[in-house]
Write a protein that holds these residues in place. Structure first.
Motif, PDB file in Angstrom:
ATOM      1  N   GLU A  29      -7.041   9.119   4.572  1.00  0.00           N
ATOM      2  CA  GLU A  29      -8.190   8.236   4.741  1.00  0.00           C
ATOM      3  C   GLU A  29      -8.331   7.295   3.547  1.00  0.00           C
ATOM      4  OE1 GLU A  29      -8.530  11.484   5.406  1.00  0.00           O
ATOM      5  OE2 GLU A  29      -9.485  11.698   7.371  1.00  0.00           O
ATOM      6  N   GLY A  30      -8.065   7.821   2.367  1.00  0.00           N
ATOM      7  CA  GLY A  30      -8.177   7.008   1.154  1.00  0.00           C
ATOM      8  C   GLY A  30      -7.292   5.784   1.219  1.00  0.00           C
ATOM      9  N   PHE A  31      -6.027   6.005   1.585  1.00  0.00           N
ATOM     10  CA  PHE A  31      -5.089   4.886   1.641  1.00  0.00           C
ATOM     11  C   PHE A  31      -5.435   3.915   2.765  1.00  0.00           C
ATOM     12  CE2 PHE A  31      -2.387   7.867  -0.795  1.00  0.00           C
ATOM     13  CZ  PHE A  31      -2.056   7.022  -1.837  1.00  0.00           C
ATOM     14  N   VAL A  32      -5.779   4.472   3.925  1.00  0.00           N
ATOM     15  CA  VAL A  32      -6.103   3.617   5.064  1.00  0.00           C
ATOM     16  C   VAL A  32      -7.347   2.786   4.759  1.00  0.00           C
ATOM     17  CG1 VAL A  32      -6.915   3.664   7.444  1.00  0.00           C
ATOM     18  CG2 VAL A  32      -4.954   5.048   6.774  1.00  0.00           C
ATOM     19  N   THR A  33      -8.369   3.433   4.195  1.00  0.00           N
ATOM     20  CA  THR A  33      -9.597   2.711   3.874  1.00  0.00           C
ATOM     21  C   THR A  33      -9.321   1.586   2.877  1.00  0.00           C
ATOM     22  OG1 THR A  33     -10.788   4.788   4.129  1.00  0.00           O
ATOM     23  CG2 THR A  33     -11.978   2.976   3.084  1.00  0.00           C
ATOM     24  N   MET A  88      -9.973   5.888  -5.407  1.00  0.00           N
ATOM     25  CA  MET A  88      -9.579   5.379  -6.722  1.00  0.00           C
ATOM     26  C   MET A  88      -8.059   5.345  -6.825  1.00  0.00           C
ATOM     27  SD  MET A  88     -11.279   5.042  -9.789  1.00  0.00           S
ATOM     28  CE  MET A  88     -10.762   4.822 -11.490  1.00  0.00           C
ATOM     29  N   ARG A  89      -7.449   6.440  -6.407  1.00  0.00           N
ATOM     30  CA  ARG A  89      -6.012   6.594  -6.530  1.00  0.00           C
ATOM     31  C   ARG A  89      -5.286   5.532  -5.701  1.00  0.00           C
ATOM     32  NH1 ARG A  89      -2.924  11.210  -3.741  1.00  0.00           N
ATOM     33  NH2 ARG A  89      -0.795  10.744  -4.353  1.00  0.00           N
ATOM     34  N   ALA A  90      -5.837   5.241  -4.518  1.00  0.00           N
ATOM     35  CA  ALA A  90      -5.162   4.312  -3.627  1.00  0.00           C
ATOM     36  C   ALA A  90      -5.266   2.870  -4.127  1.00  0.00           C
ATOM     37  CB  ALA A  90      -5.741   4.420  -2.224  1.00  0.00           C
ATOM     38  N   LEU A 106       1.920   1.743  -1.309  1.00  0.00           N
ATOM     39  CA  LEU A 106       1.584   2.870  -0.451  1.00  0.00           C
ATOM     40  C   LEU A 106       0.513   2.599   0.602  1.00  0.00           C
ATOM     41  CD1 LEU A 106       1.857   5.786  -3.008  1.00  0.00           C
ATOM     42  CD2 LEU A 106       3.454   5.151  -1.196  1.00  0.00           C
ATOM     43  N   PRO A 107      -0.667   2.043   0.244  1.00  0.00           N
ATOM     44  CA  PRO A 107      -1.681   1.873   1.287  1.00  0.00           C
ATOM     45  C   PRO A 107      -1.173   1.052   2.474  1.00  0.00           C
ATOM     46  CG  PRO A 107      -2.650   1.530  -0.875  1.00  0.00           C
ATOM     47  CD  PRO A 107      -1.170   1.635  -1.080  1.00  0.00           C
ATOM     48  N   MET A 108      -0.449  -0.030   2.215  1.00  0.00           N
ATOM     49  CA  MET A 108       0.027  -0.865   3.315  1.00  0.00           C
ATOM     50  C   MET A 108       1.075  -0.132   4.152  1.00  0.00           C
ATOM     51  SD  MET A 108      -1.815  -3.493   3.251  1.00  0.00           S
ATOM     52  CE  MET A 108      -1.067  -4.747   4.280  1.00  0.00           C
ATOM     53  N   LEU A 109       1.964   0.588   3.482  1.00  0.00           N
ATOM     54  CA  LEU A 109       2.996   1.324   4.219  1.00  0.00           C
ATOM     55  C   LEU A 109       2.355   2.422   5.051  1.00  0.00           C
ATOM     56  CD1 LEU A 109       5.899   1.662   1.618  1.00  0.00           C
ATOM     57  CD2 LEU A 109       5.812   0.205   3.637  1.00  0.00           C
TER      58      LEU A 109
END
Lengths: 481, 481
Positions: free
Chosen positions: B68-72, B159-161, B467-470
């Motif tokens: 969810e973190g990355f997608v958000t 934060m990490r994303a 990472l988030p985009m991938l």
């Protein structure tokens, strides 16, 4: 460091180099090039004499560890290049010894880059030039391993340092047998192509030299006209053998020994053929559509020839693809960098490394989303050891670092970025021609000696898969502990 | 996947976007651009209304995991870009919505690439354009984390994303406090630069917009003349702040809290400053030697400005370095790709990744020679977890793969290789201008919409560290399990 054993092995290499020069000597005698014959006789005598002195005392301690293996491999290639360069200087083909070294290393590493604007020379010297492709294609140490009895498991370190690919596949338990099998397959493929090319109308000399450049995936042409002076039938034979020599040779071993299942299980070969034929089809369609070729057959013929030449990093060309659509050119440039299969004579990054990196990448993405799931990288239906994945990743880093440093160093010569970038790409991947000043119609002659040394390093690093050259020049290798 | 929580967070993002548009509204009122003022009022009202409706029902389950973190994060940036693009279309700055999206993403990701051949527009819209640099520099989610109370450890995943760098360093135990500290430092630096630039003779509007582009390391200029219309004093201030904003912000926290030892221990910052000043000195010497600049001071001034602009991927230029010696240009291109420090507003590959890869490479070479010695990678005198090394290696693979695919896709437009290669390099590294048609005097307007989407993806992927985009576009993310 076992210096005595390195001395012994290098002496053997020198002896072998002398023996290999017997072939161009025969050519010189046939073509009545007596000056060349005399030169080759002197070189052969010198090599065998010095080699025999050096190999006279066999060391008591024949232990070869990883460090010695890599160092010996690097030094072997440098030694052959230094000796192999002599015919070019002595017959005045090149102006300087550095240029001759460049040409020889380009031959041995099956790169095919040249510093010559005119490739006409004595038949025997030209023969030697293309023969270096054949020698370098399968590797010199593999040859020594095949003919020289070595006890213990030490020979593996030599094999490992010279073989292309992320991990060494011993086909059979004994290294010597593996080396023998590899060379027998290589010789078999070579003879088949020579015979087939003779049937398509080439004379023996043309057939021999073209075959050497094909099976070694080198790409030196024997005339300035290149491959276009040969018939379409010859070109088709060349296409087929380029494709065959980009395949991992273990596949042929499995086929010969009637184990088709093992042969078909090779993921890398599947990826190679898939990329090869899908790219060729796409490009054939585009060049036909653009009216560059007239018939669908012609389109596919030229497109497959080009894709095969590029993927195996041979560097032959039937058409000037610089005039093709940008998408074709970009696709070809990408395939060039990826290269062929591990354990083949082709160059480039190697598809097995691409496979491992892509799988590791996918696993990393899964790991980030599901931190509890730790997956292994699979290839040929077997899990791959995490140290292999680690070393492939390190390989990519080394590759990028060498690439960047080389471009920086040769940019001192003030040539444009396109020329510098593709000069490094072409040498580090053992491709041959680049773009700009080092394009298919240009050559590497204008670079300074410093740049030539950098590019020679890149060719050797590319052929030997980075590690031997890096270890040779790493101060830690020579430290006492 | 916690869709409700994503909906809730995105609604908050929309509210924030509305609030951020208050600033250009004020500018519109000051400059009496009533049409723009009206437009901004409508947009603000729309954002806050829709955002408030979406955020009205707070989900019961506020759990946010990595996925969810990355997608958000990815969706947040896409959402702001879509909304932030509206002022450009509505005032006719760009012809199409896609172009406006490109310009906004370029701003938010602090890339600074433009599709405009003429950057003159309404003051308030120009203000919004440079303000996107400031918003994107530190990140939107970090801002939300700073002002929004969130219980549990879930906020770490956001934060990490969004944070740049191989591993997230929480400065203080609580994420919210870390986010607050980062924004306070960011605001402090911003205000200092605004004030200093006012002293060097800029007016408030120039000072504000230039500061946004500097501290966000974005590089949008407010006039076609660029940075040259400002005094040398202004340029020196800009140089200093570019350098400061390329440093990991945690260093400032340590300095403020009187812990110079921790601040000085940062290996990445040392490497950054070393590369910065040694390159600047080398280049200063070369351009002085070539007579491009007249005095040693002038040489060092332009050289440091250029190196700082390039390493932080800001993209400002005082001189056209296309005319500089090839070695300078190659060095600058290399520094561009490497980029600045993790945890800064600068782009590129990040020096900490370079550090980790170089150390891992060295360990691999040692491991090959001495297989029994297994070493850890050290940074800032601490051993680095092997999973971090693994993910940095995977990062390099992903980077290379995205790079290659992007070039292939945009090559359909039939532009030359130099243009395509540098267009991808400039967007994926958030640099700004490339070479050829997208060079400092050109723009990205000629590309097709497909290529623009590819380059927009690259800009977002570059800013959000791939990472988030991938993960957003990976089918597995959306699977039920």
């Amino acid at each position: 460091m076992n210096y005595k054993m390195i001395r012994f092995l290098l002496s053997r290499v020198l002896q072998i180099t002398g023996l290999l020069m017997l072939l161009p000597l025969i050519v010189a005698l046939i073509y009545k090039e007596y000056f060349c014959a005399e030169m080759f006789i002197i070189l052969i005598a010198g090599c065998i004499l010095v080699g025999s002195i050096g190999a006279y005392f066999k060391p008591h301690n024949i232990a070869i560890y990883a460090r010695e293996g890599f160092v010996t491999t690097a030094l072997t290639w440098i030694l052959i290049s230094m000796v192999g360069a002599l015919p070019f200087v002595m017959t005045g083909v090149t102006e300087s010894y550095v240029d001759a070294m460049f040409e020889t290393i380009s031959g041995l590493t099956t790169t095919g880059s040249t510093i010559l604007s005119d490739v006409s020379m004595y038949y025997s010297v030209q023969f030697w030039r293309t023969f270096t492709h054949w020698i370098g294609g399968m590797g010199v140490l593999v040859f020594i391993l095949a003919i020289m009895p070595m006890s213990g498991g030490y020979s593996m370190h030599l094999m490992r340092a010279e073989s292309p690919g992320p991990s060494v596949g011993k086909i059979v338990p004994r290294v010597r047998d593996t080396a023998k099998i590899l060379y027998l397959i290589y010789i078999g493929i070579t003879i088949t192509e020579i015979v087939l090319l003779l049937f398509t109308g080439m004379n023996l000399y043309e057939s021999l030299t073209t075959t050497f450049a094909t099976v070694g995936t080198g790409g030196f042409g024997i005339s300035n006209a290149g491959i276009n002076e040969f018939s379409t039938a010859s070109q088709i034979i060349i296409t087929i053998f380029m494709i065959l020599c980009g395949i991992n040779f273990s596949v042929y071993y499995y086929l010969i020994t009637m184990r088709p299942k093992e042969a078909l299980q090779n993921d890398e070969v599947k990826l190679y053929l898939l990329l090869m034929f899908s790219s060729a089809t796409l490009i054939a369609f585009m060049i036909y559509d653009q009216g560059i070729t007239n018939t669908p057959f012609e389109s596919f013929h030229h497109s497959l020839f080009t894709v095969a030449s590029v993927m195996t990093t041979t560097g032959f060309a039937t058409l000037d693809f610089n005039t093709w659509p940008q998408l074709c050119k970009t696709l070809l440039a990408t395939l060039m960098l990826l290269g062929a299969c591990a354990g083949s004579t082709g160059g480039g990054f190697k598809l097995s490394r691409l496979w491992i990196l892509l799988k590791a990448m996918k696993n990393e993405l899964i790991y980030i989303v599901h931190p509890k799931s730790v997956k292994k990288v699979y290839m040929d239906s077997h899990p791959i050891d995490s140290t292999v994945v680690k070393s492939v990743s390190a390989y990519l880093s080394m590759y990028v670092v060498i690439f960047m440093f080389s471009i920086l160093l040769i940019s001192i010569d003030e040539f444009d970025y396109e020329t510098n970038f593709t000069a490094v790409a072409a040498t580090l991947n053992n491709i041959g021609p680049g773009l700009g000043m080092v394009g298919p119609t240009g050559n590497f002659g204008a670079y300074s000696d410093l740049s030539k040394f950098v590019l020679m390093f890149d060719m050797l690093a590319g052929r030997l898969e980075l590690l031997p050259m890096l270890i040779l020049f790493s101060p830690r290798t020579w430290s006492r502990r």
